[in-house]
Design an enzyme around this catalytic site. Structure first.
Site, short mmCIF file in Angstrom:
data_model
loop_
_atom_site.label_atom_id
_atom_site.label_comp_id
_atom_site.label_asym_id
_atom_site.label_seq_id
_atom_site.Cartn_x
_atom_site.Cartn_y
_atom_site.Cartn_z
N VAL A 152 1.34 -1.25 -0.15
CA VAL A 152 -0.21 -0.25 0.17
C VAL A 152 1.14 1.52 0.26
CG1 VAL A 152 -1.95 -0.92 0.96
CG2 VAL A 152 -0.02 0.03 2.39
N HIS A 153 1.73 1.03 -0.20
CA HIS A 153 3.60 1.78 -0.14
C HIS A 153 3.91 2.30 -1.22
CE1 HIS A 153 3.00 1.15 4.46
NE2 HIS A 153 2.24 1.85 3.84
N ILE A 154 3.23 2.93 -2.33
CA ILE A 154 3.99 2.81 -3.71
C ILE A 154 4.79 4.09 -3.31
CG2 ILE A 154 3.10 1.28 -4.96
CD1 ILE A 154 2.46 3.40 -6.95
#
Lengths: 155, 523
Positions: free
Chosen positions: B456-458
């Site tokens: 969920v952390h690009i």
């Protein structure tokens, strides 16, 4: 679906029609590549038996035991077959395990707890901060009161 | 006589009024072309867009926010995974990052962006990372001392708190117990919340209003200060006038992406805050030539490990993640846990049919934890044939090793906490039955193709660098050689940061907005 979902014990509930309806609601919302590969996944499962050593037969004509071992074989297979199958598996399982009867069978009671906790928080937010929020009364990592608040709830 | 209904107390977030909002779906048919003027137009209302909007509005500028998603208020949130996913997530949460292995990626598409559906972890960028930006990359005023006031401000905006003891669940206690038995330091997790009561529904929107997402903080604050917002408005390309950016164009869209009328916004400053996938997409669609656009993508991939315990845990009770383990942060590993709804857990639990059903009967006995890997490999955002941005990322060798090390440590932690078996994210090694089995992780060939990952952390797909030869933006998020265009989201983050990125995004947006305000005042 009848092979992917469980039926025994607590899962002996007739929810297949609603599982299918849930899946069909999801599909138009899905990312384009996933959405486009969905029918490919279905075709793979239906007609892919010869590629996995199950002879010239269609999936729907297999008995349950044979169908299970066929799907297990695809699941262990190479990409992109494994991925196409996994997309179908995920869709069926998400839709199945989120049906209210299945949640109830698993003893998951998120919805009634939500009502109870909304009321509890409303009450706490109406209390003296040191009682309502003993660990963070007034100050967290920075002084929150300096951020003006459209809700008017900053201490 | 008392009116019973009037006596019902509701959380304060239920009463928020959202002013100055227009719903793009109500504006008209495909033939409509709606024109807007503003000083500043901001694309996106998440962790970057909303604080920047508030900052610029407070400085006296006329700000218009464009949001592709719809407005869903706190009182409309529920615990129904299906309904909430369809409302709040892009692609209903089914986005994939192509590569080896493919990585599932989820992000919000609603007013408030991903802050509405994240876990609320509010960590400052580690000092060693800030030192790297400042010293090695030469980015002005990104050192820890210069960034400190912006982190302070971010924490005020987000109301960052630690969890109260009365909301800790059994899963938290086991997670902490396992770590302590192994001598690992455990961190209290700072989270953006106001008196969380532990519903544990963070990932699909907080129905109690406790999570202080942009939906209940900077968005209504900016709107009440005079900013305007148009929802269901998808920005597609930047407009130019001579060599300068003059605005942005796009289409109104339905939740299913069906295109309605067009819009054009003329503004002195265009700020892209559409996230690390769509911001480079807009830049590429606008024919900006910088080859760095879309490159350098970091994914901060997450591998899941599930411990199964004899005693009932009731993972739905307690908070989302009151503690994390940063003991191995220098090695690029961060451990956390989460309670996930049965449907999601089922999807990521191996198998199907009766065997799978028997595993799921243990739902209340499962502790779901994850290792987040600070990735050294870099991916790309590329344009697909449908002119939409898609992501490619392949784990490099060192990241594969880190995933294996992280999974091994996490499995060890589960056994130390008392688990009698552990499910792993490896298709060819799905389960361990005792601590003696840990060696099987080392013995297995460390291949990447069968690891199940999600993120969920690009970040970092339009990163800040000193020059256009090295990156996309300067040290204030202004796009190099493109006056009038800036970025305020995770794409500007110069390198992988190893922790949850929300607070970094907010702090950088505030810092960079101050510089844009100076620019606008000078012109």
């Amino acid at each position: 679906m009848s092979v992917l979902r469980p039926y025994e014990g607590i899962y002996d509930v007739d929810v297949d029609a609603r599982v299918l309806a849930t899946m069909l609601r999801f599909v138009p919302h899905m990312a384009a590549p996933v959405r486009l590969s969905f029918p490919l996944g279905l075709l793979l499962v239906e007609f892919g038996a010869p590629f996995f050593g199950f002879g010239m037969t269609r999936f729907r004509s297999m008995n349950r035991a044979r169908a299970i071992s066929y799907l297990e074989r695809i699941g262990r297979g190479a990409e992109p077959f494994r991925m196409l199958f996994d997309g179908l598996r995920v869709l069926v399982l998400v839709a199945f395990y989120q049906q209210p009867e299945i949640l109830a069978a698993l003893g998951v009671d998120w919805a009634p707890r939500a009502e109870e906790l909304i009321a509890r928080r409303a009450k706490l937010m109406n209390m003296e901060p040191s009682l309502a929020n003993p660990r963070n009364a007034g100050v967290a990592r920075a002084d929150a009161s300096r951020a003006d608040d459209p809700t008017g709830t900053s201490s | 006589m008392n009116n019973g209904a009037a006596d019902i107390l509701l959380p304060p977030e239920f009463g928020i009024r959202y002013q100055n909002i227009e719903d793009g779906q109500k504006i008209g048919a495909r033939s409509v072309v709606r024109k807007y003027d503003a000083d500043v137009v901001i694309v996106g209302s998440g962790a970057g867009g909303a604080p920047a909007a508030r900052r610029l509005t407070d400085a006296g500028f006329d700000v218009l926010i464009l949001e592709e998603g719809e407005l869903h208020t706190t009182e409309s949130f529920s615990t129904d995974l299906i309904e909430q996913s369809l409302k709040l997530y892009r692609d209903a949460g089914s986005t994939m990052i192509a590569g080896r292995p493919p990585i599932i990626f989820t992000e919000g598409r609603c007013v408030g962006g991903s802050t509405v559906i994240n876990g609320g972890m509010s960590w400052r960028t580690p000092d060693r990372v800030l030192d790297h930006w400042s010293r090695d990359l030469g980015l002005n005023e990104t050192d820890p001392k210069s960034m400190e006031p912006y982190f302070d401000e971010a924490e005020r905006i987000l109301n960052v708190e630690f969890q109260n003891e009365d909301t800790l669940g059994m899963n938290d206690k086991l997670f902490v117990r396992g770590a302590k038995k192994l001598g690992w330091e455990v961190q209290d997790n700072p989270r953006n919340m106001k008196r969380c009561v532990g519903l544990n529904n963070c990932g699909i929107g907080c129905p109690t209003g406790a999570k202080q997402s942009m939906l209940v903080t900077e968005v209504p604050r900016a709107l009440s200060a005079g900013a305007r917002m148009v929802t269901s408005a998808r920005a597609t390309k930047v407009l130019f006038d001579g060599g300068r950016v003059s605005g942005i164009a796009g289409r109104f869209v339905t939740p299913l992406g069906r295109r309605l009328g067009r819009f054009e916004v003329r503004a002195r400053l265009v700020v892209l805050a559409a996230g690390a996938r769509f911001t480079p997409g807009i830049l590429k669609r606008s024919w900006l030539r910088n080859p760095n656009i879309g490159s350098g993508l970091h994914t901060h991939p997450n591998a899941k490990v599930i411990g199964v315990f004899k005693d009932r845990i009731d993972p739905t009770r307690g908070t989302h993640q009151a503690h994390q383990i940063h003991h191995f942060l220098e090695e690029g590993l961060l451990f956390g846990y989460a309670a996930v709804q049965p449907g999601l857990l089922a999807a990521t639990t191996p198998g199907f049919g009766e065997e799978h059903g028997r595993r799921m009967e243990l739902y209340h006995h499962m502790l779901t934890a994850g290792v987040l890997v600070e990735d050294t490999g870099e991916g790309k955002v590329v344009m697909g044939p449908d002119l939409q941005p898609y992501m490619r990322f392949t784990l490099d060798k060192s990241d594969v090793e880190k995933v294996h090390l992280g999974v091994r440590l996490l499995a060890e932690q589960m056994f130390a906490a008392g688990a009698y078996k552990v499910f792993l994210p490896f298709a060819e090694l799905p389960e361990l039955k005792s601590v003696d089995d840990l060696g099987r992780i080392d013995a297995r060939k460390h291949v990447r193709h069968d690891i199940e990952l999600m993120t969920v952390h690009i970040m970092s797909s339009a990163r800040m660098r000193k020059t256009a030869q090295e990156g996309v933006c300067d040290s204030a998020g202004r796009v190099h050689d493109t006056p009038g265009l800036a970025i305020a989201d995770a794409s500007v983050i110069p390198s992988s940061i190893g922790v949850n990125p929300m607070e970094t995004i907010v702090a950088l947006a505030l810092r960079n907005a101050d510089r844009w305000i100076d620019d606008l005042k000078r012109r």
